[in-house]
Write a protein that holds these residues in place. Structure first.
Motif, short mmCIF file in Angstrom:
data_model
loop_
_atom_site.label_atom_id
_atom_site.label_comp_id
_atom_site.label_asym_id
_atom_site.label_seq_id
_atom_site.Cartn_x
_atom_site.Cartn_y
_atom_site.Cartn_z
N ASN A 1 -5.77 6.11 1.17
CA ASN A 1 -5.02 5.03 1.82
C ASN A 1 -3.47 5.40 1.67
O ASN A 1 -3.23 6.52 1.92
CB ASN A 1 -5.08 3.60 0.86
CG ASN A 1 -4.79 4.06 -0.62
OD1 ASN A 1 -4.41 4.96 -1.03
ND2 ASN A 1 -5.02 3.04 -1.29
N ALA B 1 -9.76 -1.08 6.13
CA ALA B 1 -8.40 -1.69 5.88
C ALA B 1 -7.48 -1.81 7.39
O ALA B 1 -6.73 -2.86 7.38
CB ALA B 1 -7.41 -0.66 4.93
N THR C 1 -4.95 -1.96 -0.26
CA THR C 1 -6.36 -1.60 0.07
C THR C 1 -6.92 -0.38 0.11
O THR C 1 -6.15 0.50 0.78
CB THR C 1 -6.85 -2.58 1.26
OG1 THR C 1 -6.62 -4.03 1.09
CG2 THR C 1 -8.29 -2.79 1.58
N ASP C 2 -7.96 -0.09 -0.36
CA ASP C 2 -8.33 1.26 -0.14
C ASP C 2 -9.09 1.47 1.30
O ASP C 2 -9.12 0.30 1.98
CB ASP C 2 -9.74 1.52 -1.08
CG ASP C 2 -9.03 1.58 -2.48
OD1 ASP C 2 -7.71 1.94 -2.69
OD2 ASP C 2 -9.69 1.24 -3.54
N SER D 1 -2.57 -7.95 1.82
CA SER D 1 -3.88 -7.54 1.35
C SER D 1 -4.31 -6.13 1.78
O SER D 1 -4.79 -5.24 1.06
CB SER D 1 -4.94 -8.36 1.47
OG SER D 1 -5.45 -8.62 2.68
N THR D 2 -3.84 -6.04 2.96
CA THR D 2 -4.01 -4.48 3.55
C THR D 2 -3.18 -3.39 2.94
O THR D 2 -3.82 -2.26 2.78
CB THR D 2 -3.58 -4.63 5.00
OG1 THR D 2 -4.40 -5.61 5.78
CG2 THR D 2 -4.11 -3.35 5.70
#
Length: 237
Positions: free
Chosen positions: A45, A158, A24-25, A20-21
């Motif tokens: 990101n 993040a 991610t923003d 999920s990282t």
């Protein structure tokens, strides 16, 4: 088996956080240090850079070219993708090698597969940890550089999620490797059985000899009187 289940839960949770990282923003957020009125917030990101105004409207721009990116962004992309792939293979091998599953062959083979899965989780955590640390080092070096006059950034949410997932992957992989380490060792041969068998065989032989000595005939008498010749009166005839 319970250690393997705990290790699998930790490692899988870490892999989910690492995965999920990546999209991610807020890997880095513009710093508010020294500003009185904030009209816009800049964040970025691994894939795009955006700006959010005071009304909440965001305008984003994707990075135009992969080859034109900075080297640390390319390195972070590669490390994060490698971490996600290693975590996926670690999850698959862990499901095959765990004792609570019915696939994978013998116990020794399953132990080797589970140990290999633990190694994949450890490598996944190290890759993600390296990517997040490299990105954070670039942010902090620019922030504390007095000669850097462009927009300064701070650590985003993040990065903390990535660090947490990396730690869980390393812990889960380590516990999974140590939980199956005893299965690969050869069990030492016990000497108690040999002692017991020897004692039993000795007592058996002793009882057999005692029983045999009772039933034996007395030894013949070889005294001188018994060996003396007995001649009859007609012996010289």
């Amino acid at each position: 088996m319970y250690q393997e289940i705990l290790a699998f839960a930790l490692a899988t949770s870490g892999w989910v956080l690492v995965s999920s990282t990546l999209p991610t923003d807020y890997w880095k957020v513009s710093s508010l240090d020294g500003t009185v009125i904030t009209t816009a917030t800049y964040w970025s990101n691994l894939w795009k850079t955006c700006v959010t105004d005071s009304t909440g409207v965001s305008n984003c721009k994707d990075f135009p070219s992969m080859l034109a990116l900075d080297g640390y962004i390319q390195a972070c992309r590669g490390l994060m993708i490698a971490a996600v792939c290693l975590g996926f293979f670690g999850t698959v091998f862990a499901l095959v090698g765990m004792k609570c599953t019915k696939i994978g062959g013998s116990d020794k083979t399953k132990a080797r597969i589970a140990c290999f899965a633990g190694a994949n989780f450890i490598l996944s955590g190290l890759c993600s940890l390296s990517a997040c640390s490299l990105y954070a080092h670039r942010i902090t070096s620019e922030f504390f550089n007095p000669m850097f006059v462009a927009q300064k950034y701070e650590l985003g949410a993040a990065l903390f999620i990535g660090w947490a997932g990396s730690v869980l992957c390393v812990l889960g992989g380590g516990v999974l490797c140590f939980s199956v380490a005893d299965c690969c060792k050869k069990r030492p041969r016990s000497h108690t059985d040999y002692t017991y068998k020897g004692a039993a065989s000795h007592s058996h032989i002793s009882s057999y000899q005692r029983g045999k000595s009772i039933s034996q005939r007395p030894p013949p008498d070889y005294s001188s009187s018994s060996r003396a010749p007995n001649f009859d009166k007609n012996v010289y005839v």
